[in-house]
Motif scaffolding. Structure first.
Motif, short mmCIF file in Angstrom:
data_model
loop_
_atom_site.label_atom_id
_atom_site.label_comp_id
_atom_site.label_asym_id
_atom_site.label_seq_id
_atom_site.Cartn_x
_atom_site.Cartn_y
_atom_site.Cartn_z
N ILE A 76 0.97 -1.24 0.13
CA ILE A 76 -0.02 0.11 -0.15
C ILE A 76 0.79 1.30 -0.10
O ILE A 76 0.57 2.18 -0.70
CB ILE A 76 -1.04 0.05 1.20
CG1 ILE A 76 -2.01 -1.14 0.97
CG2 ILE A 76 -1.52 1.66 1.60
CD1 ILE A 76 -2.87 -1.41 2.33
N LYS A 77 2.00 1.15 0.88
CA LYS A 77 2.56 2.54 0.92
C LYS A 77 3.49 2.57 -0.56
O LYS A 77 3.67 3.57 -0.99
CB LYS A 77 4.03 2.28 2.07
CG LYS A 77 3.33 2.45 3.37
CD LYS A 77 4.36 2.44 4.61
CE LYS A 77 5.54 1.87 4.50
NZ LYS A 77 6.51 1.91 5.49
N LYS A 78 4.06 1.59 -0.81
CA LYS A 78 4.52 1.62 -2.29
C LYS A 78 3.78 2.35 -3.40
O LYS A 78 4.08 2.92 -4.12
CB LYS A 78 5.12 0.12 -2.69
CG LYS A 78 5.90 0.10 -4.13
CD LYS A 78 6.18 -1.10 -4.55
CE LYS A 78 6.65 -1.32 -5.87
NZ LYS A 78 7.15 -2.66 -6.22
N THR A 79 2.42 1.55 -3.36
CA THR A 79 1.38 2.25 -4.45
C THR A 79 1.07 3.67 -4.27
O THR A 79 1.01 4.24 -5.11
CB THR A 79 0.01 1.31 -4.44
OG1 THR A 79 0.45 -0.11 -4.46
CG2 THR A 79 -1.01 1.64 -5.28
N ARG A 80 0.78 4.05 -2.94
CA ARG A 80 0.60 5.48 -2.67
C ARG A 80 1.78 6.38 -3.11
O ARG A 80 1.51 7.36 -3.62
CB ARG A 80 0.52 5.61 -1.17
CG ARG A 80 -1.13 5.19 -0.86
CD ARG A 80 -1.34 5.50 0.62
NE ARG A 80 -2.60 5.10 1.15
CZ ARG A 80 -3.12 4.94 2.20
NH1 ARG A 80 -2.38 5.40 3.22
NH2 ARG A 80 -4.30 4.29 2.58
N ALA A 81 3.23 5.82 -3.02
CA ALA A 81 4.28 6.56 -3.22
C ALA A 81 4.22 6.90 -4.78
O ALA A 81 4.54 8.00 -5.35
CB ALA A 81 5.35 5.86 -2.65
N GLU A 82 3.87 5.82 -5.68
CA GLU A 82 3.99 5.76 -7.01
C GLU A 82 2.77 6.80 -7.57
O GLU A 82 3.04 7.45 -8.40
CB GLU A 82 3.67 4.48 -7.52
CG GLU A 82 5.04 3.44 -7.28
CD GLU A 82 4.71 2.19 -7.56
OE1 GLU A 82 3.54 1.53 -8.19
OE2 GLU A 82 5.44 1.33 -7.56
#
Length: 85
Positions: A76-82
């Motif tokens: 989730i954090k990775k997706t939000r950062a992207e």
């Protein structure tokens, strides 16, 4: 005189027998009580071991669940950062 000595000796021996019988009965009672306590302690040990096994299973499930949630959160954090880029 010999009869008096004999009667005195018999009285002493009867008293000794009574004392020894009381000690034997006390010992048997103690052995019985210890047997009951031992059985109760063995039951407690068995219950404690079962509870320990259940707790260890619960901890393992928690660790697996936490690992899954951690991986999901990292995704989730990775997706939000992207998405912010």
């Amino acid at each position: 005189s010999a009869i008096a000595n004999y009667e005195g000796l018999m009285a002493a021996k009867k008293k000794e027998i009574g004392t020894l019988q009381a000690q034997i009965e006390e010992g048997m009672t103690r052995i019985g009580n210890l047997g009951v306590q031992l059985a109760a302690m063995n039951n407690d040990l068995e219950d404690t071991n079962e509870a320990l096994a259940a707790d260890q299973k619960f901890v393992k499930e928690l660790e697996e669940g936490c690992a899954t949630k951690t991986a999901e959160w990292e995704e989730i954090k990775k997706t939000r950062a992207e998405e912010l880029l």
